[in-house]
Design an enzyme around this catalytic site. Structure first.
Site, PDB file in Angstrom:
ATOM      1  N   HIS A 104       2.544   1.934  -3.689  1.00  0.00           N
ATOM      2  CA  HIS A 104       2.203   3.352  -3.791  1.00  0.00           C
ATOM      3  C   HIS A 104       3.352   4.245  -3.332  1.00  0.00           C
ATOM      4  O   HIS A 104       4.393   3.769  -2.901  1.00  0.00           O
ATOM      5  CB  HIS A 104       0.937   3.650  -3.000  1.00  0.00           C
ATOM      6  CG  HIS A 104      -0.246   2.844  -3.447  1.00  0.00           C
ATOM      7  ND1 HIS A 104      -0.524   2.628  -4.765  1.00  0.00           N
ATOM      8  CD2 HIS A 104      -1.205   2.203  -2.745  1.00  0.00           C
ATOM      9  CE1 HIS A 104      -1.628   1.894  -4.858  1.00  0.00           C
ATOM     10  NE2 HIS A 104      -2.045   1.605  -3.655  1.00  0.00           N
TER      11      HIS A 104
ATOM     12  N   ASP B 241       0.852  -1.199   0.000  1.00  0.00           N
ATOM     13  CA  ASP B 241       0.000   0.000   0.000  1.00  0.00           C
ATOM     14  C   ASP B 241       0.886   1.247   0.000  1.00  0.00           C
ATOM     15  O   ASP B 241       1.946   1.245  -0.617  1.00  0.00           O
ATOM     16  CB  ASP B 241      -0.953  -0.066   1.201  1.00  0.00           C
ATOM     17  CG  ASP B 241      -2.233   0.720   0.970  1.00  0.00           C
ATOM     18  OD1 ASP B 241      -2.186   1.729   0.255  1.00  0.00           O
ATOM     19  OD2 ASP B 241      -3.280   0.338   1.505  1.00  0.00           O
TER      20      ASP B 241
END
Ligand SMILES: *[C@@H]1O[C@H](CO)[C@@H](O)[C@H](O)[C@H]1NC(C)=O
Ligand SMILES: *[C@@H]1O[C@H](CO)[C@@H](O)[C@H](O)[C@H]1NC(C)=O
Length: 184
Positions: A66, A43
């Protein structure tokens, strides 16, 4: 909330397909230094939420997954300003985004995102290298969608010496609020 806290020389890993595994996530924090750190998770590399001030991030490698994300902001009532961030000497390697600020459409909070410096940042095959998204709505239709534009004011953001390669044709996406357009 955490104040006066330093993180240095840390490696954080999780499988790139593991959901909700932010590397470092902080809200309502101040005077935090993050340096010499490697983060590769499923993430956000680093997520910066409401009420965070005086944050200094340097010499960090992010990837895969990310990037360094401010937000999402504005969805809930009583959110606080996010200000005084310095982010420098960063490598984003194979991430979906690099520099990212996201605020919900028609937010409940009218807050300020201000005084950020992003400097000396290398992008390696990053999908959205620079992405300001003030129409954030991950699962449409959004509850707020009909009420208009984001009330989060983004201002005084400096981007210096950002270089490298992007995966998408669109390297820089600035989708600012029509009610509170990005300033300076
Ligand atoms: C964190 O690091 C900064 C910069 O090196 C230093 O000025 C500060 O005193 C440190 N704070 C703590 C709590 O160690
Ligand atoms: C970027 O990631 C690739 C794939 O993991 C790796 O081979 C390469 O060495 C990395 N580049 C840098 C500059 O870290």
């Amino acid at each position: 909330s955490v104040h006066h806290f330093n993180i240095t020389g840390v490696t954080i890993t999780a499988p790139s397909d593991s959901p909700n595994t932010d590397g470092i996530k902080m809200g309502s924090c101040s005077n935090i230094h993050i340096s010499n750190t490697n983060i590769g998770t499923g993430d956000d590399c680093i997520a910066i939420l409401s009420g965070t001030t005086n944050l200094d991030i340097s010499n960090v490698k992010c990837g895969p997954r990310h990037g360094i994300c401010v937000g999402s902001l504005g969805k809930n009532k009583d959110e606080k300003d996010v200000k005084d961030l310095t982010i420098r000497d960063i490598v984003f390697n194979g991430t979906s985004d690099g520099i990212r600020i996201k605020t919900w459409e028609s937010s409940a909070s009218k807050i300020l995102v201000s005084n950020f410096v992003y400097e000396n940042i290398q992008m390696i095959d990053v999908e959205k290298a620079i992405n300001i998204d003030q129409k954030y709505c991950p699962h449409p239709p959004c509850e707020h969608e009909k009420k208009g534009e984001s009330h989060v004011q983004i201002q005084d953001i400096k981007l210096k010496n950002i270089y490298g390669t992007s995966k998408n044709k669109l390297a820089v996406n600035l989708q600012c609020s029509k009610s509170f357009p990005c300033k300076n």
